[in-house]
Write a protein that holds these residues in place. Sequence first.
Motif, PDB file in Angstrom:
ATOM      1  N   VAL A 261       0.831  -1.203   0.000  1.00 35.99           N
ATOM      2  CA  VAL A 261       0.000   0.000   0.000  1.00 35.99           C
ATOM      3  C   VAL A 261       0.865   1.252   0.000  1.00 35.99           C
ATOM      4  O   VAL A 261       0.520   2.270  -0.611  1.00 35.99           O
ATOM      5  N   ASP A 262       1.996   1.183   0.661  1.00 32.54           N
ATOM      6  CA  ASP A 262       2.897   2.336   0.777  1.00 32.54           C
ATOM      7  C   ASP A 262       4.306   1.819   1.088  1.00 32.54           C
ATOM      8  O   ASP A 262       4.514   0.608   1.267  1.00 32.54           O
ATOM      9  N   SER A 263       5.249   2.727   1.167  1.00 35.92           N
ATOM     10  CA  SER A 263       6.625   2.379   1.512  1.00 35.92           C
ATOM     11  C   SER A 263       7.296   3.568   2.175  1.00 35.92           C
ATOM     12  O   SER A 263       6.791   4.700   2.113  1.00 35.92           O
ATOM     13  N   THR A 264       8.406   3.309   2.819  1.00 34.88           N
ATOM     14  CA  THR A 264       9.164   4.386   3.447  1.00 34.88           C
ATOM     15  C   THR A 264      10.643   4.042   3.388  1.00 34.88           C
ATOM     16  O   THR A 264      11.020   2.862   3.319  1.00 34.88           O
ATOM     17  N   THR A 265      11.476   5.060   3.393  1.00 33.66           N
ATOM     18  CA  THR A 265      12.928   4.880   3.378  1.00 33.66           C
ATOM     19  C   THR A 265      13.543   5.689   4.499  1.00 33.66           C
ATOM     20  O   THR A 265      13.233   6.879   4.667  1.00 33.66           O
ATOM     21  N   LYS A 266      14.385   5.047   5.282  1.00 31.94           N
ATOM     22  CA  LYS A 266      15.095   5.699   6.377  1.00 31.94           C
ATOM     23  C   LYS A 266      16.588   5.726   6.050  1.00 31.94           C
ATOM     24  O   LYS A 266      17.118   4.818   5.422  1.00 31.94           O
ATOM     25  N   THR A 267      17.274   6.784   6.510  1.00 31.23           N
ATOM     26  CA  THR A 267      18.704   6.921   6.290  1.00 31.23           C
ATOM     27  C   THR A 267      19.449   6.815   7.614  1.00 31.23           C
ATOM     28  O   THR A 267      19.064   7.453   8.610  1.00 31.23           O
ATOM     29  N   ILE A 268      20.489   6.002   7.629  1.00 36.51           N
ATOM     30  CA  ILE A 268      21.300   5.779   8.832  1.00 36.51           C
ATOM     31  C   ILE A 268      22.724   6.249   8.554  1.00 36.51           C
ATOM     32  O   ILE A 268      23.321   5.881   7.524  1.00 36.51           O
ATOM     33  N   ALA A 269      23.264   7.027   9.471  1.00 35.06           N
ATOM     34  CA  ALA A 269      24.649   7.475   9.334  1.00 35.06           C
ATOM     35  C   ALA A 269      25.585   6.380   9.797  1.00 35.06           C
ATOM     36  O   ALA A 269      25.264   5.613  10.715  1.00 35.06           O
TER      37      ALA A 269
END
Length: 277
Positions: A261-269
Amino acid sequence: MNRRRFLTAVSATLPLSVAGCLGNGNDDDQQTSTGSPTTDEPTTSEPMKVGETADLSGETALTLLDGTAHASIIVGTEDGPEVAANEGKKWALLNFDADAVDDRQTLVSDSVTLTLNETDYTDPTFVARGGQNDFTAAYEVPADLSPWAGHVTVDTGDASATWQLDARTLEDMAHAVSYSVTSVSVPDSVARGDSYDVDVTVENAGSAAMRFLARLNPAGVSPTTVEFEVPQGETKTNTTTVTASVAEGTEEFDVSLDWGVDSTTKTIAVDSSSSSN
């Protein structure tokens, strides 16, 4: 293998109350006193039950094992497994077993119809199951559909059969689907080679427990499936532990979650000061 019924070829799929109407073929013997033929007496065949087997032709046979419904499914694509789900929809699943069928998907796509509340559903999507011969056909239906009646028909042109969906199967298909992913959390930073957690929180506002499915794609690591049960009316958090397998010198990397239905992207240092490699 469950009890089988040998089927007689018919020219069209028939209603549930009359699964086959065949004359006795003796028109010459059925005459009135004026010499006019009478109407042949119909032959009625009861619809099959879920779990029974339809012998179609030769060694070809199809069994409807059971049926249920899910908010989302995993399907195979050229790029690998993906989650299939759409807003306002759910998947009605029919689990089949096939014997002596070279192309199971073509057989079901061309010959099988799911009928729920007098609405026909065709053109299924297919989900892999565990056995060599058994497989799952998924039909997209409204998320709030609550079927009060239903049947499954197979009609190859040479033979046909109808399975009556029982109360338990209809109940399994009736649950309204309504859920939301309320949060996806990852740490702000992680050392290269260290493990970190991806926390996914899902709220289930539907009418029954649900199985949540998503594909987690962390940079440097093969994608994996996130799967967990969420009780009806509850919110649940699932934790997946992943290793930060990124190349030396990488400053940051992405972690994506796709639930159809949806998606998300997270950024990690990448914390280079405490790298374990």
